[in-house]
Motif scaffolding. Structure first.
Motif, short mmCIF file in Angstrom:
data_model
loop_
_atom_site.label_atom_id
_atom_site.label_comp_id
_atom_site.label_asym_id
_atom_site.label_seq_id
_atom_site.Cartn_x
_atom_site.Cartn_y
_atom_site.Cartn_z
N UNK A 156 -9.09 0.95 -1.30
CA UNK A 156 -10.07 2.05 -1.37
C UNK A 156 -10.18 2.85 -0.07
N UNK A 157 -9.86 2.25 1.05
CA UNK A 157 -9.95 2.96 2.32
C UNK A 157 -8.61 3.45 2.82
N UNK A 207 -4.60 5.49 -9.33
CA UNK A 207 -5.76 4.65 -9.66
C UNK A 207 -5.56 3.23 -9.13
N UNK A 208 -4.34 2.70 -9.26
CA UNK A 208 -4.05 1.36 -8.75
C UNK A 208 -4.18 1.34 -7.23
N UNK A 209 -3.69 2.40 -6.59
CA UNK A 209 -3.80 2.50 -5.13
C UNK A 209 -5.26 2.54 -4.70
N UNK A 261 -5.41 5.39 4.03
CA UNK A 261 -5.16 6.71 4.62
C UNK A 261 -4.31 7.56 3.71
N UNK A 262 -3.62 6.93 2.76
CA UNK A 262 -2.77 7.69 1.84
C UNK A 262 -3.58 8.45 0.79
N UNK A 263 -4.88 8.20 0.70
CA UNK A 263 -5.71 8.82 -0.32
C UNK A 263 -6.30 10.15 0.13
N UNK A 264 -5.87 10.64 1.27
CA UNK A 264 -6.44 11.87 1.80
C UNK A 264 -5.95 13.13 1.11
N UNK A 312 0.85 -1.20 0.00
CA UNK A 312 0.00 0.00 0.00
C UNK A 312 0.88 1.25 0.00
N UNK A 313 1.88 1.26 0.87
CA UNK A 313 2.78 2.41 0.92
C UNK A 313 3.67 2.47 -0.32
#
Length: 265
Positions: free
Chosen positions: A245-246, A238-240, A248-251, A214-215
């Motif tokens: 989908x949840x 997009x892959x991440x 924390x890096x998507x903030x 994930x990281x």
């Protein structure tokens, strides 16, 4: 007078002889059966006197050559070397055992112990983390540990050691992935974005489904962004999003901690 001098010299020679005799090492195995020697060796190892135990087991190997007891002595000697922080000697003993006794019913134990020795030998991966440059750490011991456990699990699926070996394999894979990701983070923190991308991609290619990936994907996003490679950045994002989908890096905020790159968790 000459006779007096001769007496003094004789006395000195006698004293030296007696002194030499007094420090002569006593062979505690003299007159003992192989079983008795083995019992002595086991007692020394149980009392944490590993060097003494190893010496006795080596004597036993010679006395009981060609017997199952000699084979057991080799395995016990490998274990004693391991406990005595002599990993190289332990592994050499185990490799020799497996080479000489390929049909032994104890091969599964030998493989397991070899895996354990390497598992504990890799101080850079499995013990406390220091500020040593992550890129300088050698992960070969972890990989050799994984190889031994993998052979054990493949050849002896019903062995009593297989469940623990399987669990350790999972741990090793996750830790190796974590190592690659933190090297990538280290490169990112130094502004070496191309190197960071390379290590993150390596982790993704080699260690699928490991939690650290994930990281790794996020490091790709941030590194491509730093290099102003928007299409690649968006692809990585997009892959991440698809896989985590949840996350924390998507903030939308860079959560890579540049001041604590050496910490694994």
């Amino acid at each position: 007078m000459p006779s007096a001098k001769l007496s003094v010299v004789s006395a000195l020679l006698l004293a030296a002889l007696l002194s030499g005799c007094s420090i002569k090492k006593i062979d505690v195995t003299a007159g003992k059966t192989p079983d008795e020697i083995y019992a002595l060796a086991k007692e020394e190892v149980a009392n944490l006197q590993y060097t003494k135990g190893i010496e006795l087991l080596e004597k036993l190997e010679g006395r009981a050559a060609g017997t199952p007891l000699a084979q057991q002595a080799q395995l016990d000697k490998a274990y004693a070397h391991f406990k005595n922080d002599e990993a190289a000697q332990a592994i050499a003993t185990l490799d020799r055992f497996m080479r000489l006794h390929p049909a032994s019913p104890a091969i599964d134990y030998a493989l397991y112990l070899k895996g354990i020795v390497n598992f504990n030998e890799d101080k850079g991966l499995f013990s406390s983390i220091t500020r040593q440059d992550l890129s300088e750490r050698d992960q070969q011991a972890a990989k050799e540990s994984f190889a031994a456990f993998k052979e054990l699990v493949s050849r002896f699926p019903n062995s009593r050691y297989t469940p623990d070996a399987s669990a350790r394999m999972t741990y090793i894979v996750n830790s190796l992935a974590q190592y690659e990701v933190h090297v990538a983070r280290y490169y990112y923190s130094r502004g070496a974005y191309v190197a960071a991308i390379g290590r993150a991609q390596q982790a993704i290619a080699d260690y699928r489904e490991a939690p650290a990936l994930e990281e790794a994907l996020y490091i790709l996003v941030q590194s491509y962004d730093a290099l102003q490679l928007a299409p690649l950045r968006d692809d990585a994002r997009r892959v991440l999003q698809a896989n985590y989908p949840g996350s924390a890096f998507l903030g939308g905020k860079n959560t890579l901690n540049r001041s604590a790159w050496w910490k694994f968790w």
